[in-house]
Design an enzyme around this catalytic site. Structure first.
Site, PDB file in Angstrom:
ATOM      1  N   LYS A 123      36.937 -35.426 -14.886  1.00 16.45           N
ATOM      2  CA  LYS A 123      38.326 -35.761 -14.581  1.00 16.45           C
ATOM      3  C   LYS A 123      38.731 -37.178 -14.953  1.00 16.45           C
ATOM      4  CE  LYS A 123      38.783 -33.052 -10.350  1.00 16.45           C
ATOM      5  NZ  LYS A 123      38.930 -33.334  -8.923  1.00 16.45           N
ATOM      6  N   LYS A 204      38.727 -18.579  -8.883  1.00 17.68           N
ATOM      7  CA  LYS A 204      38.751 -18.690  -7.423  1.00 17.68           C
ATOM      8  C   LYS A 204      40.191 -18.906  -6.938  1.00 17.68           C
ATOM      9  CE  LYS A 204      37.344 -22.339  -4.972  1.00 17.68           C
ATOM     10  NZ  LYS A 204      36.592 -23.401  -4.306  1.00 17.68           N
ATOM     11  N   LYS A 207      43.660 -23.924  -3.625  1.00 14.81           N
ATOM     12  CA  LYS A 207      44.922 -24.446  -3.141  1.00 14.81           C
ATOM     13  C   LYS A 207      45.626 -25.334  -4.152  1.00 14.81           C
ATOM     14  CE  LYS A 207      42.541 -27.643   0.079  1.00 14.81           C
ATOM     15  NZ  LYS A 207      41.772 -28.301  -0.899  1.00 14.81           N
TER      16      LYS A 207
HETATM   17  P1  AMP Z   1      38.592 -26.286  -1.637  1.00 15.57           P
HETATM   18  O1  AMP Z   1      39.910 -25.804  -1.080  1.00 15.57           O
HETATM   19  O2  AMP Z   1      38.261 -25.689  -2.957  1.00 15.57           O
HETATM   20  O3  AMP Z   1      38.463 -27.769  -1.620  1.00 15.57           O
HETATM   21  O4  AMP Z   1      37.442 -25.749  -0.672  1.00 15.57           O
HETATM   22  C1  AMP Z   1      37.378 -26.052   0.703  1.00 15.57           C
HETATM   23  C2  AMP Z   1      36.522 -25.044   1.418  1.00 15.57           C
HETATM   24  O5  AMP Z   1      37.129 -23.751   1.358  1.00 15.57           O
HETATM   25  C3  AMP Z   1      35.131 -24.895   0.821  1.00 15.57           C
HETATM   26  O6  AMP Z   1      34.242 -24.612   1.883  1.00 15.57           O
HETATM   27  C4  AMP Z   1      35.276 -23.710  -0.065  1.00 15.57           C
HETATM   28  O7  AMP Z   1      34.062 -23.038  -0.249  1.00 15.57           O
HETATM   29  C5  AMP Z   1      36.265 -22.848   0.691  1.00 15.57           C
HETATM   30  N1  AMP Z   1      37.083 -22.091  -0.270  1.00 15.57           N
HETATM   31  C6  AMP Z   1      38.079 -22.571  -1.030  1.00 15.57           C
HETATM   32  N2  AMP Z   1      38.618 -21.610  -1.800  1.00 15.57           N
HETATM   33  C7  AMP Z   1      37.911 -20.478  -1.527  1.00 15.57           C
HETATM   34  C8  AMP Z   1      37.964 -19.137  -2.009  1.00 15.57           C
HETATM   35  N3  AMP Z   1      38.868 -18.765  -2.920  1.00 15.57           N
HETATM   36  N4  AMP Z   1      37.091 -18.236  -1.511  1.00 15.57           N
HETATM   37  C9  AMP Z   1      36.186 -18.604  -0.567  1.00 15.57           C
HETATM   38  N5  AMP Z   1      36.074 -19.847  -0.077  1.00 15.57           N
HETATM   39  C10 AMP Z   1      36.929 -20.783  -0.541  1.00 15.57           C
END
Ligand code: AMP
Length: 336
Positions: A123, A204, A207
């Site tokens: 990044k 995935k 957010k």
């Molecule tokens: P993030 O939002 O990607 O920073 O992830 C924050 C937490 O949410 C981490 O523990 C991820 O593993 C979980 N997480 C985020 N997106 C997903 C998803 N699509 N499926 C399962 N777990 C997720």
């Protein structure tokens, strides 16, 4: 969002500590609920849990202060609404020891090792306008962890490099200045639910990803959930046999089936993709409804939410103060 789980091997709830930090860089999704918040809620019965909103980590890229404030407030309220009320909840910047120890660890880390971090390579490197904090945040992450003296840290592959750096910094610190930090062992957590983007089921559900068409946010009203699920990508197969899981050849349908089951629905007797989508909509709406209801009650009482987080931050300050003090003293810092 950054998640760190600290699970020292121990048998009593009091002796086992768990820490997870969620970065407020976007609105929480169904993926966050099923993959993070639900396991975090379950852990409350086994461990002394510290769950934080990692606002300092949201400053490593261009940000809008008003939006950050809004996201912190929303995420803080959602953590409570999702049932994390038996945990110590805090906003990272309200526990100054994180930033203070982060700086001390920057004085232990080298630019060479920070330059090798994958996230910075991807990044930031080569862009003159990159914020310095994008290079240095792994030292802050190391502080987030070491302040709570975990013995074990379960992390997924994407966080392994951060944990290795954390261990390196802790060992170098201890060797140079004295035995202040517990060296955490890296462990592999059980594979959790992985929710995919409805519009692109090979990615995935994130957010900060896509335009949101395939992302269900925790505060999406039922009609928005219905519309997003109705537009979910499936495939051209027809007939009752088409409704089956096969991640390699039917990623969209597989994702819908997994969401359905994770939200308590039954995958039996679904003859068409239309029926599957209706069942997914109903299950997701039912899953989100109590969280949204609680969210709106809590949002109407910001003083209560503020008090919960103030008490949580106070406890974190108490827990982390001796570790920061020991690190400062070891480095030769103190009053004149
Ligand atoms: P993030 O939002 O990607 O920073 O992830 C924050 C937490 O949410 C981490 O523990 C991820 O593993 C979980 N997480 C985020 N997106 C997903 C998803 N699509 N499926 C399962 N777990 C997720």
């Amino acid at each position: 969002m950054t998640t760190i789980s600290l699970a020292p091997a121990a048998h009593s709830r009091a002796a086992t500590r768990r820490l997870s930090l969620l970065k407020p860089t976007g609105r929480l999704t169904l993926g966050n609920l099923l993959g993070a918040l639900r396991p975090m809620a379950a852990a409350q019965h086994e461990a002394d849990c510290f769950y934080g909103v990692a606002d300092l980590h949201a400053l490593t890229v261009t940000h809008d202060p008003a939006r950050l404030r809004e996201l912190v407030r929303e995420q803080a309220t959602l953590l409570l609404a999702a049932g994390l009320d038996a945990s110590t909840l805090f906003v990272q910047s309200r526990v100054p020891a994180h930033a203070q120890l982060g700086y001390l660890l920057e004085c232990v880390a080298t630019t060479g090792e920070l330059n090798r971090m994958i996230q910075f390579k991807e990044k930031g490197r080569g862009t003159g306008s990159t914020r310095t904090s994008l290079l240095t945040y792994p030292a802050l992450m190391a502080a987030d962890i070491l302040l709570y003296r975990p013995t074990q840290v379960p992390v997924g592959d994407d966080q392994r490099q951060h944990l290795e750096l954390t261990r390196d910094l802790a060992m170098r610190f201890n060797a140079t200045y004295g035995p202040v930090f517990t060296i955490p062992e890296i462990t592999t957590p059980p594979a959790g639910a992985r929710v995919m983007d409805l519009a692109d089921p090979t990615a995935k559900m994130g957010k900060t990803g896509s335009d949101g068409a395939g992302v269900i946010h925790l505060l999406d009203p039922p009609d928005v959930v219905r519309r997003k699920v109705a537009r979910a990508v499936t495939d051209g197969e027809t007939g009752p046999a088409a409704v089956r899981a096969d991640r390699a050849t039917k990623p969209g349908v597989t994702n819908l089936l997994e969401i359905l089951v994770a939200c308590g629905g039954s995958p039996e007797a679904l003859a068409t993709y239309g029926a599957l989508k209706q069942a997914v909509t109903d299950a997701v709406v039912a899953e989100l409804e109590p969280i949204q209801q609680r969210y709106h009650e809590l949002a109407a009482d910001p003083a209560h939410v503020g008090a919960v987080y103030a008490a949580g931050a106070a406890r974190c300050r108490d827990v982390t103060a001796p570790v920061l003090a020991a690190a400062e003293a070891a480095m030769g810092l103190g009053p004149a």
